[in-house]
Design a protein around this motif. Structure first.
Motif, PDB file in Angstrom:
ATOM      1  N   THR A   1       0.825  -1.228   0.037  1.00 24.82           N
ATOM      2  CA  THR A   1       0.056   0.126   0.092  1.00 24.82           C
ATOM      3  C   THR A   1       0.895   1.393   0.007  1.00 24.82           C
ATOM      4  OG1 THR A   1      -1.661  -0.976   1.379  1.00 24.82           O
ATOM      5  CG2 THR A   1      -1.726   1.136   1.242  1.00 24.82           C
TER       6      THR A   1
ATOM      7  N   LYS B   1      -6.772  -6.118  -1.249  1.00 24.37           N
ATOM      8  CA  LYS B   1      -5.885  -5.169  -1.510  1.00 24.37           C
ATOM      9  C   LYS B   1      -4.642  -5.420  -2.491  1.00 24.37           C
ATOM     10  CE  LYS B   1      -7.200  -1.711   1.816  1.00 24.37           C
ATOM     11  NZ  LYS B   1      -6.810  -1.035   3.051  1.00 24.37           N
TER      12      LYS B   1
ATOM     13  N   GLN C   1      -5.852  -6.336  -6.033  1.00 27.55           N
ATOM     14  CA  GLN C   1      -5.850  -5.090  -6.814  1.00 27.55           C
ATOM     15  C   GLN C   1      -4.657  -4.379  -7.363  1.00 27.55           C
ATOM     16  OE1 GLN C   1      -9.318  -3.853  -7.672  1.00 27.55           O
ATOM     17  NE2 GLN C   1      -7.816  -3.079  -9.140  1.00 27.55           N
TER      18      GLN C   1
END
Length: 265
Positions: A32, A126, A129
């Motif tokens: 992230t 996540k 993605q």
């Protein structure tokens, strides 16, 4: 020897992560963090038409995708380099999407792994993605900007695969080990942990044992290694002394970390 070197490296990462839980948080949030920075750099580069900065941002996206894989189930560097996202003349692909952008499976058959074990990695949430965006948005743009030839590899380059065994015929177009190390280093400059792709394996094993002290079988399953090897590297401290802060950080910051192995070993 390589074995003693691995044991020494394991001890180093175990000690750092046990006594510095904030490092564990930085590690598990790496995909992230890299994605956010890459997005900021990319937007600024596109506004100023700065192709050099755009390339840098795209390479950060590549490292974010690598971390998304390594945190789902850490692979050996050679498998990361030769990971294929589409068919090649002699081999199938390693990456397939069970649900676009939400659930990917990476699979290496026994002929492609060091210890001749089939490995499956489930990338979800996540991380999935990030991997989807790299494959479908940023990877094509990187190829366009850099001028390199496309290839079946998820992380393309201009090299011929090295150390091919078992009579496998792998296509050209991989990253060289040196180029791959240089790419990873760009991300490590951001994360600041001094990790290599391989040392992610030591870090994950440490965190598994911090969460479940003494569960060498699970650590071995996550690493696709033998329990005897894991005990040799980590057995001097079964994990009972691991900081409870490490466990709480893991559960709070990245609760799905140990669920992403797909249950198939």
């Amino acid at each position: 020897s390589n074995l003693s070197g691995s044991s020494a490296a394991a001890a180093v990462y175990k000690r750092h992560l046990q006594h510095n839980p904030h490092l564990a948080a930085r590690f598990v949030n790496a995909p992230t963090a890299l994605t956010h920075l890459a997005g900021e750099v990319l937007r600024a580069a596109q506004e100023t038409n700065n192709k050099l900065h755009e390339l840098y941002a795209l390479r950060l996206y590549a490292v974010a995708a690598l971390y998304a894989i390594q945190l789902s189930r850490p692979l050996r560097t050679r498998n990361l380099i030769t990971l294929r996202h589409r068919l090649s003349p002699h081999l199938g692909k390693n990456l397939r999407w069970l649900k676009d952008g939400e659930h990917a499976e990476i699979r290496f058959n026994s002929l492609e792994t060091k210890n001749e074990r089939t490995i499956r990695v489930a990338v979800v949430g996540k991380d999935a993605q990030i991997l989807w965006n790299w494959q479908n948005i940023y990877r094509p743009r990187l190829i366009e900007l850099s001028g390199c030839n496309d290839s079946p590899y998820l992380f393309p380059g201009a090299a011929t695969p090295r150390l091919v065994k078992n009579g496998l015929t792998l296509p050209d177009g991989t990253m060289s080990p040196a180029s791959f190390a240089e790419l990873w280093a760009k991300g490590d400059q951001v994360i600041g942990l001094g990790l290599t792709p391989h040392s992610c394996r030591h870090a994950i094993a440490t965190l598994v044992l911090a969460k479940e002290p003494g569960n060498f079988a699970k650590a071995a399953a996550v690493l696709a290694d033998s329990e005897a090897t894991v005990r040799k590297h980590y057995g001097k401290d079964s994990g009972e002394s691991a900081s409870s802060a490490v466990r709480s950080v893991l559960l709070a910051q990245y609760p799905s970390l140990f669920k992403n192995t797909g249950g198939q070993y």
